[in-house]
Each structure stands twice: as structure tokens, then as C-alpha cells.
Design an enzyme around this catalytic site. Structure first.
Site, PDB file in Angstrom:
ATOM      1  N   ASN A 170       2.775  -5.619   3.548  1.00  0.00           N
ATOM      2  CA  ASN A 170       3.971  -6.025   4.305  1.00  0.00           C
ATOM      3  C   ASN A 170       3.704  -6.297   5.785  1.00  0.00           C
ATOM      4  O   ASN A 170       4.306  -7.182   6.370  1.00  0.00           O
ATOM      5  CB  ASN A 170       5.107  -5.026   4.113  1.00  0.00           C
ATOM      6  CG  ASN A 170       4.798  -3.670   4.674  1.00  0.00           C
ATOM      7  OD1 ASN A 170       3.642  -3.244   4.656  1.00  0.00           O
ATOM      8  ND2 ASN A 170       5.789  -2.982   5.185  1.00  0.00           N
ATOM      9  N   GLU A 268       0.970   7.544   4.373  1.00  0.00           N
ATOM     10  CA  GLU A 268       2.211   6.964   4.930  1.00  0.00           C
ATOM     11  C   GLU A 268       2.858   6.170   3.809  1.00  0.00           C
ATOM     12  O   GLU A 268       2.384   5.086   3.462  1.00  0.00           O
ATOM     13  CB  GLU A 268       1.886   6.051   6.122  1.00  0.00           C
ATOM     14  CG  GLU A 268       1.282   6.764   7.315  1.00  0.00           C
ATOM     15  CD  GLU A 268       2.265   7.709   7.994  1.00  0.00           C
ATOM     16  OE1 GLU A 268       3.471   7.660   7.708  1.00  0.00           O
ATOM     17  OE2 GLU A 268       1.797   8.522   8.816  1.00  0.00           O
ATOM     18  N   CYS A 302       8.768  -0.451   5.319  1.00  0.00           N
ATOM     19  CA  CYS A 302       8.866   0.902   4.753  1.00  0.00           C
ATOM     20  C   CYS A 302      10.005   1.698   5.367  1.00  0.00           C
ATOM     21  O   CYS A 302      10.658   2.485   4.706  1.00  0.00           O
ATOM     22  CB  CYS A 302       7.559   1.646   4.978  1.00  0.00           C
ATOM     23  SG  CYS A 302       7.135   1.719   6.720  1.00  0.00           S
ATOM     24  N   GLU A 476       1.310   9.082  12.321  1.00  0.00           N
ATOM     25  CA  GLU A 476       0.567   8.122  13.128  1.00  0.00           C
ATOM     26  C   GLU A 476       1.247   8.073  14.499  1.00  0.00           C
ATOM     27  O   GLU A 476       2.365   8.530  14.665  1.00  0.00           O
ATOM     28  CB  GLU A 476       0.593   6.745  12.449  1.00  0.00           C
ATOM     29  CG  GLU A 476      -0.074   6.818  11.075  1.00  0.00           C
ATOM     30  CD  GLU A 476      -0.330   5.483  10.409  1.00  0.00           C
ATOM     31  OE1 GLU A 476      -1.468   5.035  10.413  1.00  0.00           O
ATOM     32  OE2 GLU A 476       0.633   4.913   9.884  1.00  0.00           O
TER      33      GLU A 476
HETATM   34  P1  NAD Z   1       0.710  -0.298  -2.936  1.00  0.00           P
HETATM   35  O1  NAD Z   1       0.825   1.170  -2.969  1.00  0.00           O
HETATM   36  O2  NAD Z   1       0.889  -1.067  -4.184  1.00  0.00           O
HETATM   37  O3  NAD Z   1      -0.720  -0.748  -2.361  1.00  0.00           O
HETATM   38  C1  NAD Z   1      -1.172  -0.337  -1.093  1.00  0.00           C
HETATM   39  C2  NAD Z   1      -2.674  -0.461  -1.033  1.00  0.00           C
HETATM   40  O4  NAD Z   1      -3.253   0.487  -1.914  1.00  0.00           O
HETATM   41  C3  NAD Z   1      -3.242  -1.821  -1.430  1.00  0.00           C
HETATM   42  O5  NAD Z   1      -4.280  -2.166  -0.536  1.00  0.00           O
HETATM   43  C4  NAD Z   1      -3.784  -1.554  -2.825  1.00  0.00           C
HETATM   44  O6  NAD Z   1      -4.845  -2.410  -3.197  1.00  0.00           O
HETATM   45  C5  NAD Z   1      -4.282  -0.134  -2.686  1.00  0.00           C
HETATM   46  N1  NAD Z   1      -4.415   0.635  -3.932  1.00  0.00           N
HETATM   47  C6  NAD Z   1      -3.790   0.440  -5.118  1.00  0.00           C
HETATM   48  N2  NAD Z   1      -4.171   1.381  -6.011  1.00  0.00           N
HETATM   49  C7  NAD Z   1      -5.047   2.194  -5.378  1.00  0.00           C
HETATM   50  C8  NAD Z   1      -5.771   3.368  -5.751  1.00  0.00           C
HETATM   51  N3  NAD Z   1      -5.658   3.906  -6.973  1.00  0.00           N
HETATM   52  N4  NAD Z   1      -6.571   3.944  -4.839  1.00  0.00           N
HETATM   53  C9  NAD Z   1      -6.677   3.441  -3.590  1.00  0.00           C
HETATM   54  N5  NAD Z   1      -6.020   2.341  -3.170  1.00  0.00           N
HETATM   55  C10 NAD Z   1      -5.202   1.724  -4.053  1.00  0.00           C
HETATM   56  O7  NAD Z   1       1.751  -0.765  -1.804  1.00  0.00           O
HETATM   57  P2  NAD Z   1       2.199  -2.241  -1.420  1.00  0.00           P
HETATM   58  O8  NAD Z   1       2.987  -2.779  -2.570  1.00  0.00           O
HETATM   59  O9  NAD Z   1       1.015  -2.993  -0.908  1.00  0.00           O
HETATM   60  O10 NAD Z   1       3.149  -1.947  -0.158  1.00  0.00           O
HETATM   61  C11 NAD Z   1       4.500  -1.643  -0.276  1.00  0.00           C
HETATM   62  C12 NAD Z   1       4.720  -0.134  -0.202  1.00  0.00           C
HETATM   63  O11 NAD Z   1       4.129   0.381   0.995  1.00  0.00           O
HETATM   64  C13 NAD Z   1       6.172   0.227  -0.130  1.00  0.00           C
HETATM   65  O12 NAD Z   1       6.426   1.315  -0.977  1.00  0.00           O
HETATM   66  C14 NAD Z   1       6.380   0.646   1.332  1.00  0.00           C
HETATM   67  O13 NAD Z   1       7.442   1.536   1.526  1.00  0.00           O
HETATM   68  C15 NAD Z   1       5.050   1.243   1.656  1.00  0.00           C
HETATM   69  N6  NAD Z   1       4.793   1.215   3.104  1.00  0.00           N
HETATM   70  C16 NAD Z   1       4.817   2.390   3.829  1.00  0.00           C
HETATM   71  C17 NAD Z   1       4.626   2.362   5.224  1.00  0.00           C
HETATM   72  C18 NAD Z   1       4.639   3.629   6.075  1.00  0.00           C
HETATM   73  O14 NAD Z   1       4.164   3.580   7.217  1.00  0.00           O
HETATM   74  N7  NAD Z   1       5.144   4.747   5.591  1.00  0.00           N
HETATM   75  C19 NAD Z   1       4.390   1.142   5.866  1.00  0.00           C
HETATM   76  C20 NAD Z   1       4.370  -0.013   5.097  1.00  0.00           C
HETATM   77  C21 NAD Z   1       4.560   0.029   3.719  1.00  0.00           C
END
Ligand code: NAD
Length: 495
Positions: A170, A268, A302, A476
């Protein structure tokens, strides 16, 4: 208005055959697998990146360990200087980076410029400032002295080592910058694993980091899917993971980190954030507040609010006014500067939103406006306002991560607090009122890592950010990140 033309250097960058960024430059992957990068506004494949293999991962980790030996011994002021130069370079390449980001993520170009470049640069400068201010304490122990011996003790803050930074789609540049800024300021090296949907901008940023003077191996970028992230976390040569992403993946990451070797983990994660409007709020201001809280970047933030609590007497007027305002938003190409509402970042996410809309209909929620996927090659959905029937409705409980504001009425403030806290998550919340005294009495009762009053979503590098409950572990920004990226060593001396 029409779409701005892509800069020639952006066109050329997209056409490149992208490799992995290891040891200060590009190296070909040993894998023949590649991942398509798709422009979510058009559905067209705009580029391809490598899907890193285990051999690539080993190579990147070895390089990051060599990079750590050099970077951790670099004087803090010199580390700060490199980060400051990188911030300058981000700004110098503002339009180029913003365009790459918009092409890969569908983020409207104004948001790419303001957040993915300008904000990213200001975060980097903030972290640069910390590099020279990380310090320990001196302590006088109370140990017994039998023959006149005395004691003193001090603590050292030492970088944890090689950090794995796992980034979602995102805010692919800004979140990568949060992680590399924290790691590099504290003397760690870092391997960034971007999302498979948005891997491009960080590759260009890594080139700029070398131009800024970062030594080889201090920042490596490995493109690939989730399994690349998992292998990096479990690799014996890495020391910490800083993960931003969804709750289910965050739980998997936490388990990998603990099971493998007690790898330090900062998580996060997502949530289901509340925005609550007290009765004294002017309706026009409240509607602006809902748009700020729920619809920026098509809700793919998020910290965005997805559950909106309004006094029962104001629910109808507020949702109708909101629907009128949303109808005026210009939906279109994210490269058109007049566009206010762009596509979602990928087809899978668009399909997920379609399922949420179907679920809302199945649960007989009131769909005030929107509620449809927009047909076509792009990943568009309509901005949507829903009134839930019951506090158990799916859209009031599951993160949609889309442009969907689900409303529920409250009758009094005690009930409002219960409704706000009735979720396993706790990333953020906002209260909207002119009565600051009431707001400040409510803040301690809200279970969230950040509570905004009369604002929502905006982050500042000086203000710590992170979740409570199932929204994460660690913080963070501010000085809170230092705890996560350093180990505290105690030194005791008898003299
Ligand atoms: P996601 O969890 O699908 O993927 C995030 C990352 O994790 C990607 O780079 C992915 O390739 C990697 N990944 C997937 N499986 C993994 C594993 N088993 N081990 C290690 N890495 C792995 O998230 P997304 O769809 O890319 O992003 C959207 C989500 O992120 C939403 O739920 C949003 O709320 C959250 N988000 C949180 C914050 C925060 O600061 N709290 C900020 C932005 C987004």
C-alpha cells in the site's frame, strides 16, 4: 485534464530486465522465475522482476553481514550524512519515483508525490537526526564492598545486526523507507523484501542509496513472493524482522521468527479502526472527517477508519451527506492530476472487495451508496457507505482495506466506548468533537496504539506508531524504534 506523460527515464526503467539488488549493484537471479508487475489502472503488465531463489537469499544475507561489519563501524555522523543525502536524492528524483510508484500501485499521482517521496524524505531526515543521539546510561550498582572495592556500570546500545524489512503494497516506498531509515540510523544493515505487487520503486531507491554513499551490502533488495520473506526470517544469518502487513501474515511471520531462532520481530499489522463522532460535531466537518479517515488512497491505509460510530439521531443525515460528497469524487486514471479516487492495487484485492459487498447484501446491511466492483481491466471499486444491521456484521468486524465506510449508531458515550473497543484489533482510532475535555477523558479508555482527536490517518516521524491487541508488536518512529533495532548491553566494572 488527462494523464500526465511518463518521463523518459520512467519508461526506460519499466522496460529494464530487473535483477536483484545485492552488494551495491544489480546481480542476476539464479532463478528463472519472474513476477509480472501489473498497472492496476489498466491491467497491463508494465514490468517483470526476479523471484529470488534460495541461492540468491544466501548471497544477499552474506552480503548484508559484510555490509553490517562496515556500516556498524561507520561513525554516527557519517551515517546521518548518508541518510540526509539520500533524502535529498529522493527529492531530486521526486517525479520519477512518484511516477514509478503510481504505475505499479495505482496510487493517484498527488499521493505518490506527497507521501511516497516527500513524506519518505522527511522520515529519512528524522532518522538521520537520531543516528548521533543513540546513547546508553551510567548506573551505580549497590553491590557489597568488602575491601574497599567499588563498582560502576554502563549500558551500550548496539545495532541488532542484519534486519529483514518486509513491506506491503500500500505504501511501497514510504514503508520501505521507515524500515531502512530505522535500520541504517542505528547501524544495522537491511534486506528489503518488497511486496510482489509493488517491487519496483525500492529498486530505484537502492540505486540512489549507493549514490548517496551507502556501502555495499548495507541495503540489499530481494524481490519475490512471501516465501522469500519467510526464508530470510529463518535464515541463520539474519537477526531481526521488521514486518508490515496483514494480521494473518503477521502471525505467520511471528511464528517463523520465534520457531527459527528467536529472531527479534516488530510486527506492524492491520486492524479495524474506529472513528467516533460525538453529538456536538458539525455535520459538514464530520463528513470531511469521514473522507479523511476512510477514503484516502481508496481506503488502502492500515490506519484508516472502517467503522464509523455516529449518534443515532444523526446517522441518516450524516450518511446521506457523505454519499452526496462521494458522488462528486472524480474517479479515473491515477496519472491524471484531477483524479481524486483511483483503483485498488491488484485484482485479488478488487475480488475480495466484491466478496465483502456480497456479504453485506447477504447480511441485509443498508448500502447507502456504492457497493459494486467497476467492470473493466482496471481494479476499480465504488466508494461505498454501509449501515450495519448488527454489531456482529462482517463489515463492522473484518478489515476490508478498501473504500468502505461502515456505520453503526450509538445512544450514549458509555456504549460508544464499548463499541469502539469491541474488536480484537487496536491500531488506531479517532474522536471527533469540539469538547476537548470530554475527548481527553475518553482517550485513556480507547484500546488503540494511536488515538487522534479531530484528525485521522496522518503520521509524523516524531510520534510513535504501532498497534495494541492483534494489531502488532513494537513501535516505529519517535525514539521508540531504537529499542527495536538495538540490543542493550550492560557493562559492569569493579575497581
Ligand atoms: P500481506 O500480509 O499479504 O503481505 C505483506 C508482505 O509479507 C509482502 O511483502 C508479502 O510478500 C510478505 N509475506 C507473505 N507471506 C509471508 C510469510 N509467510 N513470511 C514472510 N513474509 C511474507 O499484506 P499486504 O496485502 O501486502 O498489505 C496489506 C495489509 O498490510 C493490510 O492488512 C494492512 O492493514 C497492513 N498494513 C499495516 C501497516 C501498519 O503500519 N500497521 C501499514 C501498512 C499496511
Amino acid at each position: 485534464m488527462s494523464a500526465i506523460p511518463l518521463l523518459p527515464q520512467v519508461e526506460a526503467f519499466l522496460k529494464r530486465s530487473h535483477q536483484l539488488f545485492i552488494d551495491g549493484g544489480y546481480v542476476p537471479s539464479t532463478s528463472s522465475q519472474t513476477l509480472d508487475v501489473i498497472d492496476p489502472a489498466t491491467g497491463v503488465v508494465i514490468s517483470r522482476v526476479a523471484d529470488a531463489s534460495q541461492a540468491d537469499i544466501d548471497q544477499a544475507v552474506a552480503s548484508a553481514n559484510r555490509g553490517f561489519q562496515v556500516w556498524s563501524q561507520t561513525a554516527p555522523a557519517a551515517r546521518a550524512s548518508v541518510l540526509l543525502k539520500l533524502a535529498d536524492l529522493l527529492e531530486r528524483h521526486r517525479e520519477e519515483l512518484a511516477q514509478i510508484e503510481t504505475c505499479q500501485s495505482g496510487k493517484i499521482i498527488q499521493i505518490s508525490r506527497m507521501f511516497e517521496v516527500d513524506m519518505a524524505a522527511s522520515f529519512l531526515r528524522y532518522y538521520a537526526g537520531w543516528a548521533t543521539k543513540i546513547s546508553g546510561q551510567t548506573i551505580t550498582p549497590s553491590l557489597p564492598s568488602f575491601a574497599g572495592e567499588r563498582y560502576t556500570a554502563f549500558t551500550l546500545r548496539e545495532p541488532v545486526g542484519v534486519v529483514v524489512g518486509i513491506v506491503p503494497w500500500n505504501f511501497a516506498s514510504m514503508i520501505a523507507i521507515w524500515k531502512l531509515g530505522s535500520a541504517l540510523a542505528t547501524g544495522c544493515s537491511i534486506i528489503i523484501k518488497p511486496s510482489e505487487f509493488t517491487p519496483l520503486t525500492i529498486l530505484r531507491i537502492a540505486e540512489l542509496a549507493v549514490e548517496a554513499g551507502l556501502p555495499a551490502g548495507a541495503l540489499n533488495v530481494l524481490t519475490g513472493g512471501g516465501m522469500v520473506g519467510k526464508a530470510l526470517i529463518e535464515h541463520p544469518g539474519t537477526d531481526k524482522v521488521s514486518f508490515t502487513g496483514s494480521v494473518p501474515t503477521g502471525i505467520a511471520v511471528g511464528k517463523s521468527a520465534m520457531d527459527a531462532k528467536l529472531t527479534r520481530a516488530t510486527l506492524e499489522l492491520g486492524g479495524k479502526n474506529s472513528a467516533a463522532f460525538l453529538r456536538d460535531m458539525d455535520l459538514d466537518k464530520a463528513v470531511n472527517g469521514v473522507i479523511e479517515a476512510g477514503f484516502l488512497h481508496s481506503g488502502q491505509i492500515c490506519a484508516a477508519a472502517e467503522r464509523f460510530f455516529v449518534h443515532r439521531s444523526q446517522l441518516e443525515a450524516m450518511t446521506e451527506k457523505l454519499a452526496e460528497r462521494l458522488a462528486t469524487l472524480k474517479i479515473g486514471s491515477p496519472l491524471d492530476e484531477a483524479t481524486q479516487f483511483g483503483p485498488l492495487t491488484n485484482k485479488q484485492h478488487q475480488a475480495k472487495l466484491g466478496q465483502f459487498f456480497a456479504q453485506a447484501r447477504a447480511e441485509n446491511s443498508t448500502i447507502v451508496c456504492g457497493g459494486k466492483v467497476i467492470d473493466g481491466p482496471g481494479c476499480y471499486v465504488e466508494p461505498t457507505v454501509i449501515i450495519a444491521n448488527s454489531i456482529n456484521d462482517t463489515l463492522l468486524n473484518e478489515e476490508t482495506f478498501g473504500p468502505v465506510a461502515t456505520f453503526f449508531p450509538y445512544d450514549d458515550e458509555e456504549q460508544l466506548l464499548q463499541l469502539m473497543n469491541n474488536t480484537p484489533y487496536g491500531l488506531s482510532a479517532s474522536l471527533w468533537t469540539n469538547d476537548l475535555s470530554k475527548a481527553l477523558r475518553m482517550v485513556p479508555q480507547i484500546e488503540a496504539g494511536t488515538v487522534w482527536v479531530n484528525m485521522h490517518t496522518l503520521l509524523d516521524p516524531a510520534v510513535p506508531f504501532g498497534g495494541v491487541k492483534a494489531s502488532g508488536v513494537g513501535r516505529e518512529f519517535g525514539d521508540a524504534f531504537i529499542d527495536d533495532y538495538t540490543e542493550l548491553k550492560s557493562v559492569m566494572i569493579r575497581y
